[in-house]
Write a protein that holds these residues in place. Structure first.
Motif, PDB file in Angstrom:
ATOM      1  N   GLU A  61      34.362  34.694  31.673  1.00  0.00           N
ATOM      2  CA  GLU A  61      35.592  33.920  31.694  1.00  0.00           C
ATOM      3  C   GLU A  61      36.344  34.080  33.013  1.00  0.00           C
ATOM      4  OE1 GLU A  61      37.577  35.373  28.252  1.00  0.00           O
ATOM      5  OE2 GLU A  61      35.875  34.814  26.991  1.00  0.00           O
ATOM      6  N   PRO A  62      35.674  33.737  34.111  1.00  0.00           N
ATOM      7  CA  PRO A  62      36.343  33.891  35.403  1.00  0.00           C
ATOM      8  C   PRO A  62      37.452  32.855  35.550  1.00  0.00           C
ATOM      9  CG  PRO A  62      34.311  32.696  35.702  1.00  0.00           C
ATOM     10  CD  PRO A  62      34.376  33.068  34.252  1.00  0.00           C
ATOM     11  N   ARG A  63      38.417  33.138  36.391  1.00  0.00           N
ATOM     12  CA  ARG A  63      39.455  32.138  36.654  1.00  0.00           C
ATOM     13  C   ARG A  63      39.010  31.216  37.770  1.00  0.00           C
ATOM     14  NH1 ARG A  63      45.044  34.560  37.228  1.00  0.00           N
ATOM     15  NH2 ARG A  63      45.513  32.333  37.072  1.00  0.00           N
ATOM     16  N   LEU A  64      38.139  31.757  38.622  1.00  0.00           N
ATOM     17  CA  LEU A  64      37.607  30.943  39.714  1.00  0.00           C
ATOM     18  C   LEU A  64      36.089  31.080  39.745  1.00  0.00           C
ATOM     19  CD1 LEU A  64      37.990  29.254  42.335  1.00  0.00           C
ATOM     20  CD2 LEU A  64      38.229  31.400  43.558  1.00  0.00           C
ATOM     21  N   LEU A  65      35.404  29.959  39.706  1.00  0.00           N
ATOM     22  CA  LEU A  65      33.942  29.970  39.788  1.00  0.00           C
ATOM     23  C   LEU A  65      33.543  29.387  41.138  1.00  0.00           C
ATOM     24  CD1 LEU A  65      31.216  30.412  38.312  1.00  0.00           C
ATOM     25  CD2 LEU A  65      31.405  28.074  37.476  1.00  0.00           C
ATOM     26  N   LEU A  66      32.795  30.173  41.914  1.00  0.00           N
ATOM     27  CA  LEU A  66      32.341  29.705  43.225  1.00  0.00           C
ATOM     28  C   LEU A  66      30.884  29.299  43.119  1.00  0.00           C
ATOM     29  CD1 LEU A  66      33.805  32.552  45.471  1.00  0.00           C
ATOM     30  CD2 LEU A  66      34.707  30.247  45.202  1.00  0.00           C
ATOM     31  N   LEU A  67      30.579  28.097  43.569  1.00  0.00           N
ATOM     32  CA  LEU A  67      29.198  27.619  43.510  1.00  0.00           C
ATOM     33  C   LEU A  67      28.705  27.359  44.925  1.00  0.00           C
ATOM     34  CD1 LEU A  67      29.896  24.971  40.748  1.00  0.00           C
ATOM     35  CD2 LEU A  67      28.626  27.065  40.400  1.00  0.00           C
ATOM     36  N   ASP A  68      27.598  28.001  45.281  1.00  0.00           N
ATOM     37  CA  ASP A  68      27.044  27.833  46.620  1.00  0.00           C
ATOM     38  C   ASP A  68      25.854  26.879  46.533  1.00  0.00           C
ATOM     39  OD1 ASP A  68      26.272  28.018  49.193  1.00  0.00           O
ATOM     40  OD2 ASP A  68      25.886  30.177  49.192  1.00  0.00           O
ATOM     41  N   GLU A  69      26.059  25.645  46.915  1.00  0.00           N
ATOM     42  CA  GLU A  69      25.026  24.600  46.868  1.00  0.00           C
ATOM     43  C   GLU A  69      24.194  24.672  45.594  1.00  0.00           C
ATOM     44  OE1 GLU A  69      23.020  23.596  50.348  1.00  0.00           O
ATOM     45  OE2 GLU A  69      24.510  24.413  51.701  1.00  0.00           O
TER      46      GLU A  69
END
Lengths: 407, 251
Positions: B166-174
């Motif tokens: 349940e992250p508040r920010l999800l970072l997606l790298d390509e």
């Protein structure tokens, strides 16, 4: 049972049976037969099976689960032995305080070495542990055995002398390591059945019971969240880091636990024979436990115990075969052939037992990368397939399920 | 004030100015895309956000707290999860075990010595893992070795592992790099579904304009280490500066 699933409970029962019935199982040949020399059911060797089994189980917690290959685990074994003998010298010949101190000292020692070595991984970690172990060996062999401060008694080895304090020693207690008066070197039962002889040794049974306890603890650890994290360290440290877990304390804890197992093994070695020498810490001893674990099957529960038994058996049995024995074996051949066969086999037995071990090790690693455990699994699968031939699995359409860690 | 505030970040590798004075503000509950040609500094920027790299100057604030100088696991515990360009999963473990690990990290923090309990008996963790696998339609692959999954399933699993926390920010790298069109569309649908079901901020670095324009609420274009423009997708589409950065002066 005991918080284990049925499969693990079975495993524990099998190991318990093997350990407790070892005096029978390891003496399959009648005393007078020509095969009697292959019997391994005598106290000294059985004790070694159990003790090195403990050592290898502990090593496997570090190497098998986290993948960190320590080349200096014998240092903890040696430290445990020294600590135990000091307990004999100062307190009494009772093995309980000796074993407890051995575990504690080895644990503290592994905190120190682990903290520094685990700053690096891979080959650098291995080299660091090797360097530490060789430093420990040098310390024990010479530095810490000068007349002013004699902690290890150098080359002679640390042993108990008549003028040692032994403040808790009382009249009537045996003058050898004992468990509340129960001397380790004594046998509580010697059975003679027909041509067979079975020896039940106090020391062996102490080792076997401790082996079972630590084996049980290892099963619990393997199935615990902690064990899972250790396998995650081996699998992908990057993902572990980005999943909010700090790999460092996990690996350090694994290192300390395995160091304590090694200390326990060292303490037991001293409890069976109250002598601690520096050679126990040499790098060859560290290499041996690596061989045991890989030979048996790294990362499996039972593998290290099998590996330890296998290597100790070879060390003690193959090394005793000399030319006389070989001549007896090949006596049925014509004279020239007999000498020729003895000439061929000679380098592989007696002092050359390492050669046999080396060849076996190569064969196992090449054809059974999962060690002896994988060999057992393949045989089991062969039988199962014969049982129900119609149900051949199709690897294309039924992706292989992961084998359970314990298998 | 956005959930993620990047101010005046510079990063230099020897003679190369990888990032030059980057300012970025990601609003809570939006999908923010960062696009740019090769070598624009997208990955460097991402690595500065997750603790892999430390910028030479500038500040990175997440939810009012600085992430600079923190290790990746600390930043993850603050509420930032990251999906890698090639899926990073625990290949030696089963799908179920892969899911259980983030569940423990969420419940017990960065380290807990629980060497005597059994994983199978941690009811809440097991349920949580199964529930999440059900959400991404992977419950049938529970006991499979995760290394034997298809690439699309690996991506799905990694995404599920991140979401379980349940992250508040999800970072997606390509997330769609090297994927076939069908897989790309699946990933887009999955992300849309994820976004629909929960309050989450997604920051996505992407090459594929199709993905960016289907998902993003806001787009930042990076060129040669600096933000060129930040605007809504509609305005970016027609912006001549962006075309120039992508296709060169002649266009």
């Amino acid at each position: 049972m005991l918080g284990l699933n049925s499969k693990d409970t079975m495993l524990l029962i099998v190991v318990a049976f093997l350990a407790l019935a070892a005096p029978f199982l390891l003496n399959p040949f009648p005393t007078n037969s020509s095969l009697a020399q292959f019997n391994a059911g005598y106290p000294d060797l059985m004790q070694r099976f159990a003790i090195f089994g403990i050592f290898a189980i502990g090593f496997n917690i570090l190497f098998g689960l986290t993948g960190y290959l320590s080349f200096g685990h014998a240092a903890f074994l040696g430290v445990g032995s020294y600590a135990a003998v000091w307990m004999f010298k100062l307190l009494s010949y009772n093995v309980i305080p000796a074993i407890i101190l051995a575990v504690i000292v080895a644990g503290l020692f592994s905190v120190l070495i682990g903290y520094v070595s685990l700053r690096r991984s891979g080959i650098y970690f291995s080299i660091l542990t090797l360097a530490f172990a060789q430093m420990s060996f040098a310390l024990a062999y010479s530095v810490l055995s000068n007349p002013k401060f004699n902690l290890t008694n150098g080359e002679t080895g640390l042993q108990v002398y008549g003028d040692d304090p032994q403040i808790l020693h009382r009249e009537g207690l045996p003058d050898v390591p004992h468990l509340f008066g129960w001397a380790m070197r004594d046998n509580f039962l010697e059975l003679e059945v027909a041509g067979w002889e079975f020896t039940f040794n106090n020391g062996y049974y102490l080792c076997a019971v401790i082996l079972l306890v630590v084996f049980y603890l290892a099963i619990r650890l393997f199935r615990s969240p902690f064990g899972l994290m250790l396998r995650a360290v081996k699998s992908n440290q990057q993902r572990l880091n980005y999943t909010g877990l700090n790999p460092k304390p996990y690996t350090l804890a694994a290192f300390i636990i395995s160091g304590m197992y090694a200390g326990l093994a060292g303490g037991l070695l001293a409890a069976m024979d109250p002598l601690a020498g520096a050679e126990r810490m040499q790098w060859t001893a560290s290499g041996e436990v690596v061989l045991m674990t890989i030979l048996g099957g790294a990362g499996t529960l039972i593998g290290p115990v099998l590996g330890a038994g296998f290597i100790k058996y070879f060390e003690n049995i193959f090394s005793k075969i000399n030319d006389n024995v070989l001549h007896q074996w090949f006596a049925f051949l014509p004279d020239g052939m007999e000498d020729f066969m003895v000439f061929i086999v000679h380098p592989f037995v007696g002092k050359g037992w390492h050669l046999t071990l080396g060849i076996l090790f190569m064969l196992v690693v090449t054809f059974l990368p999962g060690g002896l455990v994988e060999g057992g699994q393949r045989i089991a699968r062969l039988f199962r397939r014969r049982g129900k031939k119609t149900d051949t699995p199709d690897p294309e359409h039924h992706p292989k399920e992961t084998p359970h860690v314990a298998e | 004030m956005g959930i993620l505030e990047v101010k005046g970040v510079n990063k230099r590798f020897g003679g190369l100015q990888a990032l030059g004075d980057v300012n970025l503000s990601v609003e809570e509950n939006t999908v923010h895309a960062i696009i740019g040609p090769n070598g624009a500094g997208k990955s460097t920027l991402l690595n500065c956000l997750v603790g892999k790299l430390i910028p030479d100057t500038g500040s990175v604030m997440f939810d009012g707290r600085s992430v600079l100088g923190r290790t990746p696991y600390e930043i993850n515990q603050m509420g930032i999860s990251r999906v890698f360009q090639t899926p990073e999963i625990f290949g030696d473990l089963t799908v179920f075990e892969n899911m259980v690990i983030p569940a423990f990290a969420k419940r017990d923090g960065a380290f807990r010595m629980h060497a005597f309990e059994s994983v199978a008996r941690e009811q809440d963790i097991v349920e949580r893992a199964q529930q999440m696998l059900e959400e991404v339609n992977m419950l049938d692959k529970l006991h499979m070795h995760s290394a034997s999954l298809s690439r699309g399933d690996k991506r799905r699993l990694e995404m599920a592992m991140c979401l379980l926390q349940e992250p508040r920010l999800l970072l997606l790298d390509e997330p769609t790099a090297g994927m076939a069109r069908a897989d790309t569309n699946n990933t887009i649908d999955l992300l849309k579904e994820i976004k629909q079901k929960r309050d989450i901020t997604i920051c996505i670095i992407e090459h594929d304009m199709h993905v960016v324009f289907s998902l993003a609420d806001r787009i930042t274009v990076l060129a040669q280490g600096s933000p060129l423009v930040e605007d809504s997708p509609e305005n970016i589409r027609g912006n001549p500066k962006v075309r120039e950065a992508y296709l060169g002066e002649a266009a």
